[in-house]
Scaffold this motif. Structure first.
Motif, mmCIF file in Angstrom:
data_model
loop_
_atom_site.group_PDB
_atom_site.id
_atom_site.type_symbol
_atom_site.label_atom_id
_atom_site.label_comp_id
_atom_site.label_asym_id
_atom_site.label_seq_id
_atom_site.Cartn_x
_atom_site.Cartn_y
_atom_site.Cartn_z
ATOM 1 N N THR A 156 -2.598 -3.000 -14.523
ATOM 2 C CA THR A 156 -3.170 -2.547 -13.219
ATOM 3 C C THR A 156 -3.079 -1.087 -13.259
ATOM 4 O O THR A 156 -2.270 -0.390 -13.629
ATOM 5 N N TYR A 202 -8.833 4.061 -6.494
ATOM 6 C CA TYR A 202 -8.746 2.304 -6.140
ATOM 7 C C TYR A 202 -8.179 1.843 -7.346
ATOM 8 O O TYR A 202 -8.233 2.337 -8.514
ATOM 9 N N GLU A 203 -7.988 0.537 -7.072
ATOM 10 C CA GLU A 203 -7.105 -0.312 -8.188
ATOM 11 C C GLU A 203 -8.169 -0.990 -9.100
ATOM 12 O O GLU A 203 -9.322 -1.323 -8.653
ATOM 13 N N LYS A 204 -7.568 -1.012 -10.331
ATOM 14 C CA LYS A 204 -8.667 -1.962 -11.503
ATOM 15 C C LYS A 204 -7.706 -2.413 -12.354
ATOM 16 O O LYS A 204 -6.606 -2.049 -12.688
ATOM 17 N N LYS A 205 -7.967 -3.629 -12.618
ATOM 18 C CA LYS A 205 -7.295 -4.628 -13.587
ATOM 19 C C LYS A 205 -7.985 -4.557 -14.875
ATOM 20 O O LYS A 205 -8.995 -4.616 -14.815
ATOM 21 N N SER A 237 0.923 -1.276 0.078
ATOM 22 C CA SER A 237 -0.069 -0.037 -0.115
ATOM 23 C C SER A 237 1.002 1.430 0.015
ATOM 24 O O SER A 237 0.518 1.964 -0.745
ATOM 25 N N TRP A 274 -4.613 2.737 -11.299
ATOM 26 C CA TRP A 274 -5.136 3.434 -9.929
ATOM 27 C C TRP A 274 -6.348 4.359 -10.627
ATOM 28 O O TRP A 274 -5.789 5.245 -11.629
ATOM 29 N N ALA A 324 -0.070 1.268 -12.849
ATOM 30 C CA ALA A 324 0.732 0.673 -11.570
ATOM 31 C C ALA A 324 1.594 -0.400 -12.343
ATOM 32 O O ALA A 324 2.731 -0.465 -12.014
ATOM 33 N N SER A 361 2.333 1.844 -3.229
ATOM 34 C CA SER A 361 1.344 2.140 -4.415
ATOM 35 C C SER A 361 1.206 3.650 -4.106
ATOM 36 O O SER A 361 0.896 4.476 -5.201
ATOM 37 N N TYR A 377 -6.352 8.355 -14.529
ATOM 38 C CA TYR A 377 -5.487 7.022 -14.099
ATOM 39 C C TYR A 377 -4.130 7.241 -13.730
ATOM 40 O O TYR A 377 -3.512 8.177 -14.366
#
Ligand code: PCG
Length: 256
Positions: free
Chosen positions: A107, A39-42, A6, A109, A63, A9, A60
């Motif tokens: 990935t 928040y994270e998104k794949k 965390s 953010w 990551a 990131s 965006y």
């Protein structure tokens, strides 16, 4: 997410925000809030993250993975981990100016437009509140009604001076009124028959200066110099000074 991941990131997002010309003006508190709200998104290989011409809803930070930017059929470039994108449509309220596609599994953010705008607006309001609280604590302004203080809070600007910098020079023309917010200044004046200016006083947080050139003469009647480690002032221009502050008795009764 474990805490080491965390904090890594968070650093990646922070570097990405600070590396961006448009977003690096965020204040430290705003930056922290923005980071906490991401928040994270794949995204799978070959998927589109942004399509040219659409309305922008997110900013965006990449990551992991590799992204490709293109406009019409022309490839404009690529985005690697640490790269920030999607900010233009949010900041300028325009349509997406290019498309962004995942070249590999990626990935990201993500920050929502609404959240970004709320943070920007809230901190603007907080700043205004802080200015009001400070103005109320300035002895010169203590009897002004809140409406006038609010008007001053709306028009004032911030100015920073490093140590030994001349904020005002005796004899120069002047159009600005200053209220000291941080640090101290010394006031010096030429005395007839002497070669060097003489220090006449020091001023501290809550004191003001620069009123004389705005009240009667248009020339500065003394030097005002920032003392170490430097000074922050709130400044009000001649028009706003005349309308909101210039008729206060204290200014006219000052005996220097
Ligand atoms: P201004 O506009 O003449 O610019 C220099 C400022 O120094 C002046 O207004 C005052 O606000 C401030 N000041 C503080 N102490 C003195 C003093 O003793 N004499 C004068 N002339 N100005 C002073």
């Amino acid at each position: 997410m474990d805490s080491e991941r965390s904090s890594q990131s968070k650093q990646l997002i922070k570097d990405a925000l600070l590396g961006n010309e448009f977003i690096k003006v965020l204040a430290m508190t705003q930056l922290r809030e923005v980071i906490d709200c991401m928040y994270e998104k794949k995204v799978a290989k070959n998927c589109y993250i942004i399509k040219e011409g659409e309305r922008g809803e997110h900013i965006y930070v990449c990551a992991e993975g590799l992204l490709e930017v293109h406009k019409d059929d022309k490839r404009l470039g690529e985005i690697k981990p640490g790269g920030l994108f999607g900010e233009l449509a949010i900041l300028y309220n325009c349509k997406r100016t290019a498309s962004v596609k995942a070249v590999t599994a990626t990935t990201l953010w993500v920050l929502d437009r609404r959240v970004f705008q709320t943070i920007m607006m809230k901190t603007g309001l907080q700043k205004r509140e802080e200015n009001m609280t400070f103005l109320k604590s300035v002895p010169l302004l203590k009897n002004l009604p809140s409406e006038k203080l609010a008007k001053i809070a709306d028009v004032l600007e911030y100015d920073f001076f490093h140590e030994n910098e001349y904020i005002i020079r005796e004899g120069a023309a002047g159009d600005m009124f200053f209220i000291l917010n941080k640090g101290e200044v010394k006031v010096t004046q030429m005395i007839a028959g002497q070669s060097d200016p003489k220090e006449v006083r020091r001023l501290k947080r809550g004191d003001y200066f620069g009123e004389k050139a705005l009240l009667s003469e248009d020339r500065r009647t003394a030097n005002v110099i920032a003392l170490p480690p430097g000074v922050e002032c709130l400044t009000v221009d001649r028009d706003a000074f005349t309308q909101l502050i210039g008729d206060l008795n204290e200014l006219h009764n000052k005996d220097y």
